[in-house]
Design an enzyme around this catalytic site. Structure first.
Site, PDB file in Angstrom:
ATOM      1  N   THR A  20       0.854  -1.187   0.000  1.00  0.00           N
ATOM      2  CA  THR A  20       0.000   0.000   0.000  1.00  0.00           C
ATOM      3  C   THR A  20       0.889   1.236   0.000  1.00  0.00           C
ATOM      4  O   THR A  20       2.117   1.141   0.115  1.00  0.00           O
ATOM      5  CB  THR A  20      -0.914   0.013   1.251  1.00  0.00           C
ATOM      6  OG1 THR A  20      -1.857   1.071   1.137  1.00  0.00           O
ATOM      7  CG2 THR A  20      -0.101   0.225   2.503  1.00  0.00           C
ATOM      8  N   ALA A  22      -5.301  -5.624   6.255  1.00  0.00           N
ATOM      9  CA  ALA A  22      -6.506  -4.780   6.258  1.00  0.00           C
ATOM     10  C   ALA A  22      -7.417  -5.114   7.426  1.00  0.00           C
ATOM     11  O   ALA A  22      -7.952  -4.215   8.088  1.00  0.00           O
ATOM     12  CB  ALA A  22      -7.255  -4.948   4.932  1.00  0.00           C
TER      13      ALA A  22
END
Length: 285
Positions: free
Chosen positions: A68, A116
């Site tokens: 990310t 996540a």
């Protein structure tokens, strides 16, 4: 997971498979009746430390694949928080629309980098704790206290496979506050952070253009540009640029921008053409 379970399984004298850590035949029978594999062990912490890739161990059986780009920085008008929106599962793009900014309360934001599920769960727990603090003390929690609560929460599970690298950004009585917290128990305060697989590329842009006295338009463009360049070079980052501006009266979400369209904004020399405008030509032998 199956490879890890295979190595935890041995055969007894009668040829039956027995899992390490199961105390009774009843426990083994209960597991065998399920439709999916479970690793029941006496000490979950030691199990995950041995078999889960927490600190990039080469021989770990359970590899945590994540990537990310998130960033946040202070400037004279507050704090800019920017993220991409791509979620990956190994080499597969799982989603292009992940919201990597957790809105903890109207004055406090958290970012997601790492696993996540870990980030979403613990930052929502943090939101609950912040609300309880407000009810108990009749005032809004400070950014420093919120980050301290989060690091204390995840530190209880240190070494158990959590994967988190989050930033806590907000505004309190002391002004704008920005902290970095991770699952290893680190808690740092600074004016600028970037976290994730694309952070090295984002830092290159931020180090070039960052200064505290940026105007709001300049700060927003710097955050947008840093995320774009990270998505351009990092295969695990992409989707859209999500921007937030944290001000004294709370955070403001800015419009989403697709990184594929930003390419032509930051590379005006690249001209788009259609098939009729630029037909294919074939070299003659």
């Amino acid at each position: 997971m199956n490879r890890a379970l295979e190595q935890l399984t041995k055969q007894d004298a009668s040829g039956h498979s027995v899992r390490h850590g199961l105390d009774s035949e009843g426990e083994q029978a209960r597991i065998s009746g399920l439709n999916f594999e479970l690793a029941l062990v006496n000490n979950p912490a030691s199990f995950t430390q041995k078999y889960t890739d927490v600190k990039s161990e080469k021989d770990a059986l359970l590899k945590i694949a994540h990537g990310t780009t998130t960033l946040a920085f202070k400037f004279k008008g507050g704090i800019i928080v920017a993220t991409d929106s791509r979620a990956t599962a190994g080499n597969v793009i799982a989603s292009q629309t992940v919201k990597k900014v957790i809105e903890i309360n109207p004055y406090l934001l958290g970012t997601m980098a790492g696993g996540a599920a870990d980030c979403q769960y613990w930052e929502r727990v943090l939101g609950m704790q912040c609300r309880l603090h407000e009810l108990r003390h009749k005032k809004r929690i400070s950014v420093a206290a919120a980050s301290k609560i989060l690091v204390n929460l995840v530190l209880q599970y240190n070494g158990m496979g959590l994967s988190m690298g989050t930033m806590i950004a907000g505004w309190d009585e002391k002004g704008p506050g920005l902290f970095y917290v991770d699952s290893e128990g680190q808690r740092l305060e600074n004016a600028l952070f970037s976290v994730g697989s694309g952070s090295t590329f984002a830092y290159g842009v931020l180090d070039t253009g960052y200064r505290f006295d940026l105007e709001p338009e300049e700060a927003i463009d710097l955050g947008r540009r840093a995320i774009f360049h990270a998505t351009h070079r990092d295969a695990y980052s992409g989707g859209v640029v999500r921007l937030y501006w944290v001000k004294e009266d709370g955070w403001v979400a800015l419009p989403l921008e697709d990184v594929s369209e930003l390419y032509y904004q930051y590379h005006p020399e690249v001209q788009t053409t259609t098939a009729t405008e630029s037909p294919l030509t074939f070299a003659q032998a």
